[in-house]
Design a protein around this motif. Structure first.
Motif, PDB file in Angstrom:
ATOM      1  N   LEU A   1      34.204  45.553  53.687  1.00 15.27           N
ATOM      2  CA  LEU A   1      33.904  45.702  52.259  1.00 15.27           C
ATOM      3  C   LEU A   1      33.381  47.104  51.982  1.00 15.27           C
ATOM      4  CD1 LEU A   1      33.741  44.445  49.473  1.00 15.27           C
ATOM      5  CD2 LEU A   1      31.503  43.535  50.050  1.00 15.27           C
TER       6      LEU A   1
ATOM      7  N   GLU B   1      25.861  28.953  54.644  1.00 19.18           N
ATOM      8  CA  GLU B   1      26.289  30.277  55.076  1.00 19.18           C
ATOM      9  C   GLU B   1      27.797  30.431  54.994  1.00 19.18           C
ATOM     10  OE1 GLU B   1      23.685  31.790  58.103  1.00 19.18           O
ATOM     11  OE2 GLU B   1      25.490  32.613  59.041  1.00 19.18           O
ATOM     12  N   GLN B   2      28.506  29.342  55.235  1.00 21.09           N
ATOM     13  CA  GLN B   2      29.955  29.406  55.085  1.00 21.09           C
ATOM     14  C   GLN B   2      30.345  29.781  53.662  1.00 21.09           C
ATOM     15  OE1 GLN B   2      30.945  29.798  58.277  1.00 21.09           O
ATOM     16  NE2 GLN B   2      32.802  29.194  57.192  1.00 21.09           N
TER      17      GLN B   2
ATOM     18  N   VAL C   1      30.002  33.410  53.185  1.00 23.51           N
ATOM     19  CA  VAL C   1      31.110  34.163  53.769  1.00 23.51           C
ATOM     20  C   VAL C   1      32.344  34.058  52.874  1.00 23.51           C
ATOM     21  CG1 VAL C   1      32.592  34.432  55.771  1.00 23.51           C
ATOM     22  CG2 VAL C   1      30.200  33.818  56.080  1.00 23.51           C
ATOM     23  N   ALA C   2      32.550  32.888  52.291  1.00 25.64           N
ATOM     24  CA  ALA C   2      33.675  32.733  51.372  1.00 25.64           C
ATOM     25  C   ALA C   2      33.526  33.692  50.192  1.00 25.64           C
ATOM     26  CB  ALA C   2      33.765  31.289  50.881  1.00 25.64           C
TER      27      ALA C   2
ATOM     28  N   PHE D   1      33.109  25.133  47.564  1.00 27.18           N
ATOM     29  CA  PHE D   1      32.897  24.705  48.930  1.00 27.18           C
ATOM     30  C   PHE D   1      31.515  24.060  49.069  1.00 27.18           C
ATOM     31  CE2 PHE D   1      30.741  25.530  52.830  1.00 27.18           C
ATOM     32  CZ  PHE D   1      31.659  25.301  53.823  1.00 27.18           C
TER      33      PHE D   1
ATOM     34  N   LEU E   1      42.057  40.119  55.278  1.00 26.27           N
ATOM     35  CA  LEU E   1      40.608  39.962  55.396  1.00 26.27           C
ATOM     36  C   LEU E   1      40.101  40.212  56.800  1.00 26.27           C
ATOM     37  CD1 LEU E   1      40.511  36.608  53.417  1.00 26.27           C
ATOM     38  CD2 LEU E   1      39.888  38.844  52.519  1.00 26.27           C
TER      39      LEU E   1
ATOM     40  N   ASP F   1      39.782  28.677  52.230  1.00 27.66           N
ATOM     41  CA  ASP F   1      39.896  29.519  51.035  1.00 27.66           C
ATOM     42  C   ASP F   1      40.834  30.694  51.274  1.00 27.66           C
ATOM     43  OD1 ASP F   1      38.146  30.680  52.897  1.00 27.66           O
ATOM     44  OD2 ASP F   1      37.301  31.964  51.352  1.00 27.66           O
TER      45      ASP F   1
ATOM     46  N   LYS G   1      44.286  36.747  51.735  1.00 31.68           N
ATOM     47  CA  LYS G   1      44.256  36.032  50.462  1.00 31.68           C
ATOM     48  C   LYS G   1      45.338  36.605  49.581  1.00 31.68           C
ATOM     49  CE  LYS G   1      39.733  34.141  49.431  1.00 31.68           C
ATOM     50  NZ  LYS G   1      38.888  33.893  48.257  1.00 31.68           N
TER      51      LYS G   1
ATOM     52  N   TYR H   1      36.880  28.953  45.322  1.00 33.63           N
ATOM     53  CA  TYR H   1      36.164  29.389  46.525  1.00 33.63           C
ATOM     54  C   TYR H   1      34.673  29.112  46.443  1.00 33.63           C
ATOM     55  CZ  TYR H   1      34.511  33.527  43.973  1.00 33.63           C
ATOM     56  OH  TYR H   1      33.905  34.363  43.071  1.00 33.63           O
TER      57      TYR H   1
ATOM     58  N   LEU I   1      31.936  36.502  50.305  1.00 30.93           N
ATOM     59  CA  LEU I   1      32.185  37.844  50.845  1.00 30.93           C
ATOM     60  C   LEU I   1      33.682  38.134  50.907  1.00 30.93           C
ATOM     61  CD1 LEU I   1      30.728  40.303  52.033  1.00 30.93           C
ATOM     62  CD2 LEU I   1      30.782  39.169  54.255  1.00 30.93           C
ATOM     63  N   ARG I   2      34.445  37.138  51.343  1.00 29.60           N
ATOM     64  CA  ARG I   2      35.891  37.328  51.404  1.00 29.60           C
ATOM     65  C   ARG I   2      36.471  37.573  50.022  1.00 29.60           C
ATOM     66  NH1 ARG I   2      35.942  33.349  55.960  1.00 29.60           N
ATOM     67  NH2 ARG I   2      35.627  31.730  54.405  1.00 29.60           N
ATOM     68  N   GLU I   3      35.996  36.813  49.054  1.00 31.84           N
ATOM     69  CA  GLU I   3      36.493  37.008  47.698  1.00 31.84           C
ATOM     70  C   GLU I   3      36.135  38.403  47.187  1.00 31.84           C
ATOM     71  OE1 GLU I   3      38.380  34.790  46.100  1.00 31.84           O
ATOM     72  OE2 GLU I   3      38.534  35.945  44.237  1.00 31.84           O
ATOM     73  N   TRP I   4      34.982  38.899  47.582  1.00 28.71           N
ATOM     74  CA  TRP I   4      34.595  40.254  47.177  1.00 28.71           C
ATOM     75  C   TRP I   4      35.551  41.285  47.752  1.00 28.71           C
ATOM     76  CZ3 TRP I   4      29.104  42.256  46.137  1.00 28.71           C
ATOM     77  CH2 TRP I   4      28.439  41.403  45.262  1.00 28.71           C
ATOM     78  N   LEU I   5      35.939  41.078  49.003  1.00 29.28           N
ATOM     79  CA  LEU I   5      36.871  42.044  49.606  1.00 29.28           C
ATOM     80  C   LEU I   5      38.188  42.041  48.838  1.00 29.28           C
ATOM     81  CD1 LEU I   5      37.474  44.080  51.808  1.00 29.28           C
ATOM     82  CD2 LEU I   5      38.121  42.198  53.306  1.00 29.28           C
TER      83      LEU I   5
END
Lengths: 291, 291
Positions: free
Chosen positions: A190, B179-180, B183-184, B286, A122, A142, A112, B283, B186-190
């Motif tokens: 994470l 659930e997708q 996960v999106a 979705f 990621l 995303d 990202k 994000y 979660l990715r933003e959190w990372l």
DNA sequence: CGGAAGATTGATAACTCTCAAAAATAGTGG
DNA sequence: CCACTATTTTTGAGAGTTATCAATCTTCCG
């Protein structure tokens, strides 16, 4: 804080910030920097018609007991791989790809970008990984996916994937489980980025890649494997700075734990590396069909 | 670096480090610290037989066009919620739960612990969220889930979920899409933890919770909502330190952006908060069935 | 050989952490 | 209802990890 100086963002990524890549399958390679040769060390797959998508079949068999019909179906959707160059963007954030890509050889990463150019990687896609069932089925992605090395990629039209999943529930289940593993890895990342220090972050990443690549037979007897990343990519993987990665790498090297040369990582002392990382591979053992 | 001093790890989590909780459904509350009252501000669901699992139905309708039969099935699996206390551990890392839990009211969080006691919070579960389809179907969970506030929880046996999914593909699809979205997030959190500074991390988290809770009607007209976290939990969410959270919170407060009091967050200036966070809710958009 | 990308180094700054203690808050029990 | 206690928040001072900046060196490829 900002890091938009040509170090962190290699040209192909930077170019994409304002880009509008859709299907770059047949594009000339986009990267401006010198392409790195992809050296297929273990997988010497010059794919023959009888042995298509071997990496995918092997991977899915870790998650479900596939039958002959399933394997035939997988072969049927797998065209001959095409070799794309490092930096090629398979999926671009915001643009529906319309295809699913299979990594047959080489390596890719999800990432990202922030408006200022900062990049967070990621996850890594390795041979056998599919990218991305869900992009195709729903909404716009995303995040983006780009190749880290020259790689052999199979393009599969969204529709064929959908048909196959409908006809082969075992494959669908295996893919769902494979994706669960990816999410488990994401969670561990994470934890890694949020809680560990630089030395632990980097060594943890190395341990993880070692286990993942070992599972698919891409680790040499001497404990080395291809890791086509530069120090900027390691920085964007761990949330650190290229300079700090450099110094941390030196510590690992001086401690006799790893050596990273020619885009290959050599793990000298796996036990001590895992100890400094606090690495526990439990989260990677998620799979239905243990052998 | 270590942080095992009673501040970062509240008793319930610390207790679990060496614990062996399996099904704590009927256990007396485990937490040693004072329980916080759960004040159902918006959802005044004294669930009647005709209106079971309203939160779940409402959520899934964002992802698929459910039909009457689907909704009936969802009601059929939903027992009357039970109120569990803050700190209750729904899922414990490594122990197969055998049940799926639905958050009807209140809030929970996923987290991972390091051997030294450091905790990374991986995500928040809000009303309508299910935890966790995949724990039940495969392997042992790689992380834990605990309640942040006294919450109303529905326990659903694994088998009933499996039967329902088999019989109602639309529900299965909606759950997969839901659930997708997780996960999106979660990715933003990372990205958040890896790339942003303290001020951005915290304000980004606030923006995200605002959007998520707003979608399910849990934000008041004045822009305030329940956020049952203490500063240690915010620290473990963002990968920062409780002390630094405190100071960052003060900055946000002094800048007139937010106020966090009595476990409720009041967003005073949403636009400026989003600006300082670099928040883009794309994000979170979705979903299959936009209205 | 030339030029660009990547790696390395040094000096300095900055953000965030640590430690410790005090103040404020919320739940407990008489 | 008030005192009592544990938890949480707040503050200060100081240390430390990591970032920034800028230059040099090295490597790789055309």
């Amino acid at each position: 804080m900002l890091r938009y100086n040509g170090l962190a963002i290699s040209p192909p990524y930077a170019a994409e910030v304002g880009g509008d890549v859709h299907d770059s399958w047949n594009d000339a390679p986009q990267q401006l920097h010198r392409p790195r040769d992809f050296v297929p060390k273990i997988v010497v797959s010059s794919p023959s018609p009888v042995d298509l998508a071997p990496t995918l079949v092997r991977k899915l068999q870790r998650f479900a007991r596939l039958e002959a019909a399933d394997i035939d179906a997988l072969s049927a959707i797998s065209e001959t791989p095409k070799t794309l160059r490092a930096g090629h963007i398979l999926v671009s954030e915001g643009y529906r790809p319309g295809n699913v890509f299979l990594i047959e050889g080489g390596m890719a990463c999800r990432y990202k970008l922030l408006p200022n150019g900062q990049r967070q990687i990621l996850g890594f896609l390795i041979p056998g990984d599919l990218c991305d069932i869900h992009f195709a089925r729903s909404g716009r992605p995303d995040h983006s996916v780009a190749l880290l090395s020259n790689s052999q990629i199979v393009k599969i039209p969204e529709r064929r994937i959908a048909e196959m999943l409908a006809a082969h529930p075992r494959i669908e289940r295996a893919l769902a489980l494979a994706e669960q593993l990816d999410v488990a890895i994401l969670r561990e990342w994470l934890l890694n980025v949020g809680q560990r220090n630089a030395l632990q972050k980097l060594s943890h990443f190395f341990c993880e890649m070692h286990v993942r690549l070992d599972k698919i037979g891409l680790v040499d007897d001497d404990g080395s494997f291809d890791l086509p990343v530069n120090q900027s990519a390691l920085a964007d993987t761990t949330g650190l700075t290229p300079v700090h990665i450099n110094r941390t790498l030196q510590r690992l090297r001086n401690d006799g734990l790893v050596r990273l040369h020619h885009r290959r990582l050599l793990i000298l002392d796996h036990d001590r590396l895992a100890a400094t990382a606090g690495f526990d591979d439990e989260y990677l053992q998620f799979q239905q069909c243990k052998r």
